[in-house]
Each structure stands twice: as C-alpha cells, then as structure tokens.
Design a protein around this motif. Structure first.
Motif, PDB file in Angstrom:
ATOM      1  N   ASP A  67       0.832  -1.206   0.000  1.00 59.39           N
ATOM      2  CA  ASP A  67       0.000   0.000   0.000  1.00 59.39           C
ATOM      3  C   ASP A  67       0.866   1.256   0.000  1.00 59.39           C
ATOM      4  N   THR A  68       1.915   1.257   0.795  1.00 52.94           N
ATOM      5  CA  THR A  68       2.826   2.405   0.842  1.00 52.94           C
ATOM      6  C   THR A  68       3.491   2.635  -0.506  1.00 52.94           C
ATOM      7  N   ALA A  69       3.914   1.557  -1.168  1.00 50.53           N
ATOM      8  CA  ALA A  69       4.562   1.689  -2.474  1.00 50.53           C
ATOM      9  C   ALA A  69       3.592   2.273  -3.505  1.00 50.53           C
ATOM     10  N   ALA A  70       2.341   1.814  -3.483  1.00 49.76           N
ATOM     11  CA  ALA A  70       1.351   2.351  -4.423  1.00 49.76           C
ATOM     12  C   ALA A  70       1.072   3.826  -4.123  1.00 49.76           C
ATOM     13  N   TYR A  71       0.950   4.175  -2.847  1.00 49.47           N
ATOM     14  CA  TYR A  71       0.730   5.566  -2.448  1.00 49.47           C
ATOM     15  C   TYR A  71       1.897   6.433  -2.916  1.00 49.47           C
ATOM     16  N   ALA A  72       3.122   5.942  -2.719  1.00 47.53           N
ATOM     17  CA  ALA A  72       4.312   6.672  -3.156  1.00 47.53           C
ATOM     18  C   ALA A  72       4.293   6.879  -4.670  1.00 47.53           C
ATOM     19  N   LEU A  73       3.853   5.869  -5.400  1.00 42.63           N
ATOM     20  CA  LEU A  73       3.777   5.979  -6.862  1.00 42.63           C
ATOM     21  C   LEU A  73       2.769   7.049  -7.278  1.00 42.63           C
ATOM     22  N   VAL A  74       1.624   7.085  -6.618  1.00 40.39           N
ATOM     23  CA  VAL A  74       0.613   8.109  -6.899  1.00 40.39           C
ATOM     24  C   VAL A  74       1.176   9.493  -6.581  1.00 40.39           C
ATOM     25  N   LEU A  75       1.833   9.637  -5.435  1.00 38.80           N
ATOM     26  CA  LEU A  75       2.416  10.929  -5.067  1.00 38.80           C
ATOM     27  C   LEU A  75       3.481  11.360  -6.075  1.00 38.80           C
ATOM     28  N   ALA A  76       4.310  10.428  -6.516  1.00 41.58           N
ATOM     29  CA  ALA A  76       5.370  10.760  -7.473  1.00 41.58           C
ATOM     30  C   ALA A  76       4.790  11.340  -8.761  1.00 41.58           C
ATOM     31  N   HIS A  77       3.620  10.857  -9.163  1.00 37.30           N
ATOM     32  CA  HIS A  77       3.021  11.302 -10.429  1.00 37.30           C
ATOM     33  C   HIS A  77       2.027  12.446 -10.280  1.00 37.30           C
ATOM     34  N   ASN A  78       1.404  12.569  -9.109  1.00 36.19           N
ATOM     35  CA  ASN A  78       0.389  13.610  -8.914  1.00 36.19           C
ATOM     36  C   ASN A  78       0.835  14.736  -8.001  1.00 36.19           C
ATOM     37  N   GLY A  79       1.982  14.613  -7.374  1.00 38.41           N
ATOM     38  CA  GLY A  79       2.425  15.650  -6.455  1.00 38.41           C
ATOM     39  C   GLY A  79       1.701  15.541  -5.129  1.00 38.41           C
ATOM     40  N   GLU A  80       1.507  16.663  -4.477  1.00 35.65           N
ATOM     41  CA  GLU A  80       0.969  16.685  -3.116  1.00 35.65           C
ATOM     42  C   GLU A  80      -0.528  16.391  -3.099  1.00 35.65           C
ATOM     43  N   GLN A  81      -0.857  15.123  -3.272  1.00 36.09           N
ATOM     44  CA  GLN A  81      -2.233  14.623  -3.203  1.00 36.09           C
ATOM     45  C   GLN A  81      -2.344  13.724  -1.976  1.00 36.09           C
ATOM     46  N   LEU A  82      -2.102  14.293  -0.797  1.00 38.27           N
ATOM     47  CA  LEU A  82      -2.066  13.495   0.423  1.00 38.27           C
ATOM     48  C   LEU A  82      -3.397  12.830   0.741  1.00 38.27           C
ATOM     49  N   MET A  83      -4.490  13.334   0.188  1.00 42.03           N
ATOM     50  CA  MET A  83      -5.802  12.755   0.466  1.00 42.03           C
ATOM     51  C   MET A  83      -6.180  11.644  -0.522  1.00 42.03           C
TER      52      MET A  83
END
Length: 143
Positions: A67-83
């Motif tokens: 889950d953390t790896a997928a979240y990190a991947l989303v953040l890497a591509h979308n920027g500060e999308q903490l929600m």
C-alpha cells in the motif's frame, strides 16, 4: 504505452510521506529509493518485529508495504495529493518472505484523473524470488 511524467523525485516523495505520517520514524518506514516515470522502488528496513510464527515476514507487514509503495507511486506522479486513498488492495502471497529488508517495485497500470491502478511486487531475497504481488487502486480527490 507512454508513462506519465513524474512531478516528484524519490526525495520529494519521501518528504511527503514523512509529512503525511509525522509520528512515523524514518528509520523504520518504507521509503522510496528510486522513482522514474511509471515506477517506484521502495525499501523497508528489516526488524525482528516484522516476523510472524515460522520466522517469515508477516502478511500484514507485506500488505502495508504494498500500500505504501502504491501511495508513493501516486504521489510521485500527482504531487501533493495526500488525500488520495486506497480503494482496493488485492494481495497474492507467493512464498514466505525470509527475514531481511523488504523491497517493493510499484508500476503504474493506469493513471486517470480520479483513479490510479498499480501493480506491486515484493521480495526480500531478490526480485527473481517474489514473496507477494498486489494490485492496488487509489482514489484521487478532485482538485
């Protein structure tokens, strides 16, 4: 198929992860060691508290790192999308994960405006001896 471009490098994603989870200790968190378009690699340092009876890494630990790896991947591509939030996580355990640092490669399968679908492969002994594989979907909030 062309991969989406990165908005954050590994250092930027790690800074966001530490911001999102301020009570976590950086030395025991799963953090990004590589980031490139469509992919991140995450490493979680080993600790004996990760083991289950039988001397292998516990399933909940592997699920958390996927889950953390997928979240990190989303953040890497979308920027500060903490929600951005997990909407689905399907885990396949392939073999017992021997004690050691846990590695995860997350690949973007689809990145849309509202949904990201990632595949995550996890191992401790080497990428040719996968311990688990997950498909993780993230819901991305509208801007």
């Amino acid at each position: 198929m062309p991969q989406p471009s990165l908005k954050l490098d590994a250092e930027g994603v790690n800074a966001l992860l530490l911001k999102a989870f301020p009570d976590a200790r950086a030395e025991t968190m799963a953090l990004v060691v590589e980031a490139e378009p469509g992919r991140v690699r995450v490493r979680r340092p080993y600790g004996p508290g990760l083991l289950r009876p039988g001397g292998v890494i516990s399933g909940p630990t592997l699920m958390s790192i996927a889950d953390t790896a997928a979240y990190a991947l989303v953040l890497a591509h979308n920027g500060e999308q903490l929600m951005a939030v997990t909407s689905s996580l399907v885990m396949n355990f392939l073999r017992g994960a021997a004690p050691g640092d846990i590695w995860a490669d997350a690949h973007m399968l689809r990145l849309g405006r509202r949904i990201a679908v990632c595949e995550v492969r996890l191992w401790t002994e080497g990428p040719d001896r996968l311990a688990a594989q997950a498909t993780v979907t993230y819901a991305i909030p509208s801007a």
